[in-house]
Design a protein around this motif. Structure first.
Motif, short mmCIF file in Angstrom:
data_model
loop_
_atom_site.label_atom_id
_atom_site.label_comp_id
_atom_site.label_asym_id
_atom_site.label_seq_id
_atom_site.Cartn_x
_atom_site.Cartn_y
_atom_site.Cartn_z
N THR A 1 -9.18 33.55 -21.77
CA THR A 1 -8.86 32.30 -21.03
C THR A 1 -7.95 31.42 -21.72
O THR A 1 -7.65 30.25 -21.34
CB THR A 1 -10.09 31.70 -20.89
N CYS A 2 -7.21 31.73 -22.67
CA CYS A 2 -6.50 30.79 -23.62
C CYS A 2 -5.28 30.27 -22.94
O CYS A 2 -4.87 29.24 -23.12
CB CYS A 2 -5.77 31.50 -25.07
N TRP A 3 -4.71 31.18 -22.00
CA TRP A 3 -3.81 30.59 -20.98
C TRP A 3 -3.97 29.24 -20.21
O TRP A 3 -2.98 28.38 -19.87
CB TRP A 3 -3.22 31.78 -20.19
N GLU A 4 -5.19 29.04 -20.19
CA GLU A 4 -5.62 27.95 -19.26
C GLU A 4 -5.30 26.73 -19.76
O GLU A 4 -5.21 25.79 -19.13
CB GLU A 4 -7.19 27.93 -19.11
N ARG A 5 -5.07 26.52 -21.23
CA ARG A 5 -4.66 25.51 -21.83
C ARG A 5 -3.20 24.79 -21.48
O ARG A 5 -2.95 23.69 -21.72
CB ARG A 5 -4.61 25.62 -23.49
N ASN A 6 -2.55 25.65 -20.70
CA ASN A 6 -1.23 25.14 -20.43
C ASN A 6 -0.64 25.85 -19.16
O ASN A 6 0.23 26.77 -19.04
CB ASN A 6 -0.21 25.57 -21.57
N LEU A 7 -1.74 25.65 -18.31
CA LEU A 7 -1.51 26.46 -17.00
C LEU A 7 -0.40 26.29 -16.20
O LEU A 7 0.32 27.13 -15.88
CB LEU A 7 -2.77 26.13 -16.16
N SER A 8 0.24 25.01 -16.30
CA SER A 8 1.38 24.77 -15.45
C SER A 8 2.60 25.34 -15.87
O SER A 8 3.55 25.74 -15.48
CB SER A 8 1.71 23.23 -15.10
N GLY A 9 2.70 25.19 -17.36
CA GLY A 9 3.77 25.71 -18.14
C GLY A 9 3.91 27.33 -18.14
O GLY A 9 4.95 27.89 -17.67
N MET A 10 2.65 27.91 -17.97
CA MET A 10 2.64 29.27 -18.02
C MET A 10 2.93 29.92 -16.48
O MET A 10 3.49 30.85 -16.37
CB MET A 10 1.13 29.95 -18.40
N GLY A 11 2.47 29.23 -15.52
CA GLY A 11 2.80 29.40 -14.31
C GLY A 11 4.26 29.47 -13.97
O GLY A 11 5.11 30.27 -13.33
N MET A 12 5.09 28.44 -14.43
CA MET A 12 6.69 28.51 -14.34
C MET A 12 7.10 29.55 -15.10
O MET A 12 8.16 30.11 -14.37
CB MET A 12 7.05 26.86 -14.82
N LEU A 13 6.80 29.71 -16.33
CA LEU A 13 7.39 30.87 -17.03
C LEU A 13 7.06 32.39 -16.08
O LEU A 13 7.86 33.16 -16.17
CB LEU A 13 6.86 30.89 -18.37
N VAL A 14 6.32 32.40 -15.55
CA VAL A 14 5.72 33.58 -14.71
C VAL A 14 6.66 33.81 -13.73
O VAL A 14 7.21 34.99 -13.33
CB VAL A 14 4.18 33.64 -14.34
N MET A 15 6.86 32.88 -13.01
CA MET A 15 7.68 32.82 -11.79
C MET A 15 9.22 33.17 -12.34
O MET A 15 9.89 33.93 -11.76
CB MET A 15 7.83 31.20 -11.43
N VAL A 16 9.59 32.53 -13.41
CA VAL A 16 10.92 32.97 -14.03
C VAL A 16 11.06 34.40 -14.24
O VAL A 16 12.19 34.97 -13.90
CB VAL A 16 11.37 31.89 -15.30
N LEU A 17 10.01 34.82 -14.90
CA LEU A 17 10.18 36.12 -15.50
C LEU A 17 10.12 37.13 -14.37
O LEU A 17 10.51 38.17 -14.23
CB LEU A 17 9.01 36.47 -16.49
#
Length: 269
Positions: free
Chosen positions: A107-123
């Protein structure tokens, strides 16, 4: 016995300064990755099984539809770093003196959920472009008929397919280099410092540009170890995958300095 709490030491997103690296550091990262895996073997085994499952899926696609192999490989290349985030968290907790917790690695990705979501979309967009480019290369340059699994290597190595091999490798190399340069320290930075996706990717590219020979060596080591581990049904990924994941955390720690660091051009060698 309950593990001691891990202190959150994430620095502000603005405190990102690329550091100069030495030639021997990639080997040190691998050694530290092995050390971390040995200190958290159960968690490492879980992620190793995940990497092995990816290898088995890619092998199945290769046998069933060779033309989609590059697209599948690109997808694994994009998913792999996100899967390795749990291993980054393991190394982070070990570095802080705590005992790694499996639940926190998931669950570590939850600490920066918005940033991770944006990077996922780009990738994801990049992955779709990569897959489309691979299909276009097949359609334009591969004119000797779609090979079967049994005749794939013989067909690809025929002299009339040299243009296809060259273009296929070049296209794949460009996309792989772009993904590597933009994510090599981006995801660990986002996990560790709460950095936004744009700042993390720019910092990652700055690290690569500042240390191009060393980061090229690191990329080649990763590629070589992954390719070698694909033998025997990819079973060696049970070990290689977690080691590379933990090693990537240490690559980030040596590549990016915090507030007290000098700008990149003033870092010592």
């Amino acid at each position: 016995m309950q593990a001691s709490p891990v202190t959150d030491t994430r620095a502000p997103a603005a405190a990102l300064h690329p550091c100069r690296l030495r030639w021997n550091q990639p080997w040190q990262w691998l050694a530290l990755g092995v050390r971390d895996v040995l200190r958290a073997p159960a968690i490492a085994l879980f992620y190793g099984l995940c990497f092995w499952a990816m290898a088995l899926m890619m092998a199945w696609v290769f046998r069933a539809s060779p033309e989609y192999a590059m697209a599948m490989a690109s997808g694994c290349l994009l998913v792999g770093p996100f899967m390795a985030m749990g291993l980054y968290e393991v190394s982070r907790q070990l570095e802080l003196g705590g005992a790694p917790r499996f639940s926190e690695s998931l669950t570590c990705w939850e600490r920066n959920l918005s940033g991770m979501g944006m990077l996922v979309m780009v990738l994801l967009v990049l992955e779709m472009l990569w897959a489309r480019a691979a299909m276009v290369v097949f359609a334009v340059f591969f004119d000797t008929g779609m090979p079967t699994t049994a005749t794939l290597m013989q067909t690809l190595l025929r002299w009339e397919n040299w243009e296809f091999l060259a273009v296929y490798a070049a296209v794949g190399g460009v996309f792989a280099a772009l993904v590597f340069a933009s994510t090599v320290v981006a995801l660990p930075a986002m996990l560790d410092r709460g950095t936004d996706a744009l700042t993390a990717c720019i910092t990652s590219m700055r690290v690569v540009c500042l240390n191009l020979p060393v980061m090229a060596l690191w990329g080649l080591l990763i590629a070589a170890l992954v390719i070698l581990s694909m033998g025997w049904g990819g079973v060696f990924l049970l070990i290689v995958g977690p080691v590379l994941g933990c090693a990537s955390w240490h690559a980030y720690r040596d590549s990016v300095a915090g507030d007290a660091a000098a700008p990149a051009g003033e870092e010592g060698t």
